[in-house]
Write an enzyme that holds these catalytic residues in place. Structure first.
Site, PDB file in Angstrom:
ATOM      1  N   SER A 126       0.840  -1.198   0.000  1.00 51.93           N
ATOM      2  CA  SER A 126       0.000   0.000   0.000  1.00 51.93           C
ATOM      3  C   SER A 126       0.872   1.245   0.000  1.00 51.93           C
ATOM      4  CB  SER A 126      -0.861  -0.022   1.265  1.00 51.93           C
ATOM      5  OG  SER A 126      -1.293   1.272   1.594  1.00 51.93           O
ATOM      6  N   GLU A 128       0.514   3.503   1.848  1.00 53.74           N
ATOM      7  CA  GLU A 128       0.676   3.878   3.260  1.00 53.74           C
ATOM      8  C   GLU A 128       2.044   3.486   3.813  1.00 53.74           C
ATOM      9  OE1 GLU A 128      -1.339   5.613   5.343  1.00 53.74           O
ATOM     10  OE2 GLU A 128      -2.741   6.000   3.715  1.00 53.74           O
ATOM     11  N   TYR A 150      -1.355   0.554  10.494  1.00 53.12           N
ATOM     12  CA  TYR A 150      -1.626  -0.075   9.197  1.00 53.12           C
ATOM     13  C   TYR A 150      -0.406   0.033   8.290  1.00 53.12           C
ATOM     14  CZ  TYR A 150      -3.530  -0.806   4.539  1.00 53.12           C
ATOM     15  OH  TYR A 150      -3.735  -1.269   3.257  1.00 53.12           O
TER      16      TYR A 150
HETATM   17  P1  GDP Z   1      -6.888   6.540   2.558  1.00 54.67           P
HETATM   18  O1  GDP Z   1      -6.011   7.481   1.762  1.00 54.67           O
HETATM   19  O2  GDP Z   1      -6.603   5.107   2.276  1.00 54.67           O
HETATM   20  O3  GDP Z   1      -6.923   6.839   4.016  1.00 54.67           O
HETATM   21  O4  GDP Z   1      -8.359   6.762   1.936  1.00 54.67           O
HETATM   22  P2  GDP Z   1      -9.581   7.714   2.374  1.00 54.67           P
HETATM   23  O5  GDP Z   1     -10.529   7.666   1.230  1.00 54.67           O
HETATM   24  O6  GDP Z   1     -10.133   7.285   3.707  1.00 54.67           O
HETATM   25  O7  GDP Z   1      -8.963   9.174   2.535  1.00 54.67           O
HETATM   26  C1  GDP Z   1      -8.423   9.885   1.456  1.00 54.67           C
HETATM   27  C2  GDP Z   1      -8.162  11.341   1.859  1.00 54.67           C
HETATM   28  O8  GDP Z   1      -9.408  12.004   2.042  1.00 54.67           O
HETATM   29  C3  GDP Z   1      -7.383  11.508   3.174  1.00 54.67           C
HETATM   30  O9  GDP Z   1      -6.434  12.540   2.984  1.00 54.67           O
HETATM   31  C4  GDP Z   1      -8.450  11.998   4.157  1.00 54.67           C
HETATM   32  O10 GDP Z   1      -7.946  12.834   5.197  1.00 54.67           O
HETATM   33  C5  GDP Z   1      -9.337  12.805   3.220  1.00 54.67           C
HETATM   34  N1  GDP Z   1     -10.695  13.062   3.736  1.00 54.67           N
HETATM   35  C6  GDP Z   1     -11.299  14.264   3.815  1.00 54.67           C
HETATM   36  N2  GDP Z   1     -12.528  14.150   4.349  1.00 54.67           N
HETATM   37  C7  GDP Z   1     -12.713  12.832   4.617  1.00 54.67           C
HETATM   38  C8  GDP Z   1     -13.810  12.102   5.160  1.00 54.67           C
HETATM   39  O11 GDP Z   1     -14.847  12.637   5.501  1.00 54.67           O
HETATM   40  N3  GDP Z   1     -13.639  10.738   5.255  1.00 54.67           N
HETATM   41  C9  GDP Z   1     -12.479  10.098   4.852  1.00 54.67           C
HETATM   42  N4  GDP Z   1     -12.383   8.755   4.968  1.00 54.67           N
HETATM   43  N5  GDP Z   1     -11.432  10.780   4.355  1.00 54.67           N
HETATM   44  C10 GDP Z   1     -11.541  12.134   4.225  1.00 54.67           C
END
Ligand code: GDP
Length: 325
Positions: A126, A128, A150
């Site tokens: 990932s 990450e 993670y």
């Molecule tokens: P990740 O990159 O695997 O953690 O996938 P996510 O879809 O959960 O998040 C992608 C980006 O969207 C990150 O930078 C989050 O901080 C941002 N983000 C902004 N608002 C939100 C929200 O309401 N929910 C989530 N899950 N992410 C958000």
């Protein structure tokens, strides 16, 4: 007939991967934690799909599964998939997304030694693992600097795959950047937005509450990423491959594209609110991958662009609402 074993078969990627391999004529075995409805529906639909109940935390069970199935290809997609949840369950995350990788690779190695046949393994890594990356875009040589349980567990899985590769196992990794589809759960920002956009368009009112609107992510189409994993398994040399589009968009741009696609139009911004509850303490501003190696060596290239990813997800969510009426 190619025989494959997939962990995480009930997830977004596992489902697409199983479908691609079944379409090719492979015999597909999947590890499922519980015999849930999705898993049963999958198995009922395909005579070449075999599901095995089990647990990534059960090393003995995993070893027996690999020994019994004798796969030609092993795809490890299972584990904890949410950064937020990994903070709630750091030890479980280490077991399922970290230690289980070593168990599976050791089992594949023993099978290869016993049978004299190559066992082609692909570890779903990932973005990450890069955490607070020291460069942008990230490629296969970017140092691992995870900032969550993670990311740390995935970094271990990534590293142990390289170790087994050194020992002579075909252990490839695909370093997957964000990849989306209508099968994404709403815990991810993309699906949260598309589900909300559909609801707002149908109701003619409402808002979607988001955290960091300025975060930039490299969003691709999940079935493309699954195809990259199959290519990595079958490539002559096992290696690490960054799988990404190389293009970024902000969360705000995703929201605008989704609301416009749903039909909300020029006042889309009135339907987006910032709620600090969704901000993260540690959140990389930009995550973007350089997929040059995958393009060059695997002949892989993304087939669905940003607007189309958004469009397909919004259309699906509108359809779900219409069906529910
Ligand atoms: P990740 O990159 O695997 O953690 O996938 P996510 O879809 O959960 O998040 C992608 C980006 O969207 C990150 O930078 C989050 O901080 C941002 N983000 C902004 N608002 C939100 C929200 O309401 N929910 C989530 N899950 N992410 C958000």
């Amino acid at each position: 007939m190619t025989r494959v074993l997939i962990t995480g078969i009930t997830g977004q990627d596992g489902g697409y991967l199983a479908e691609q391999l079944l379409d090719e004529g492979a015999e597909v075995h999947g590890l499922v934690h519980t015999q849930d409805g999705t898993a049963r529906a999958l198995a009922d639909a395909h005579p070449r799909l075999h599901l095995h109940g089990g647990d990534l935390a059960d090393a003995e069970g995993l070893r027996a599964l690999v020994a019994g199935v004798e796969p030609d290809e092993l795809y490890n997609l299972g584990g904890i998939s949410s950064v937020a949840y990994s903070w709630e369950q750091p030890v479980l995350t280490a077991q399922l997304s970290g230690v289980a990788v070593a168990v599976l690779l050791q089992a594949a190695w023993e099978l290869q030694e016993r049978s004299g046949r190559l066992v082609r393994c692909v570890q779903a890594s990932s973005s990450e693992i890069f955490g607070q990356a020291d460069r942008s875009p990230q490629d296969e040589d970017t140092p691992l600097r995870p900032v969550s349980p993670y990311g740390a567990a995935k970094a271990y899985g990534h590293s142990i795959a390289a170790a087994y590769r050194g020992k002579g196992l075909h252990a490839a990794t695909c370093i997957l950047f964000n990849h989306e589809s209508p099968r994404r759960p709403v815990t991810f920002v993309t699906r949260k937005i598309t589900a909300a956009a559909a609801r707002i368009a149908v109701d003619g009112r409402g808002t979607v509450e988001l955290g960091n609107l300025d975060a930039r992510r490299d969003w691709g189409w999940a079935p493309d990423y699954v195809d990259a994993m199959v290519r990595a398994a079958r490539h002559t040399e096992a290696a690490d491959f960054v799988i990404a589009t190389g293009q970024t968009h902000t969360v705000a741009e995703f929201a605008e594209a989704a609301l416009r696609r749903a039909g909300v139009g020029d006042d889309w911004a009135d339907h987006v609110e910032v709620n600090p509850a969704f901000l993260r303490p540690l959140d990389a501003e930009v995550m973007v991958g350089d997929p040059s190696r995958a393009r060059r060596e695997l002949g892989w290239t993304p087939t669905v662009d940003f607007d189309e990813v958004v469009g397909r997800m919004v259309d699906h969510d509108l359809e779900l609402l219409r069906e529910g009426e």
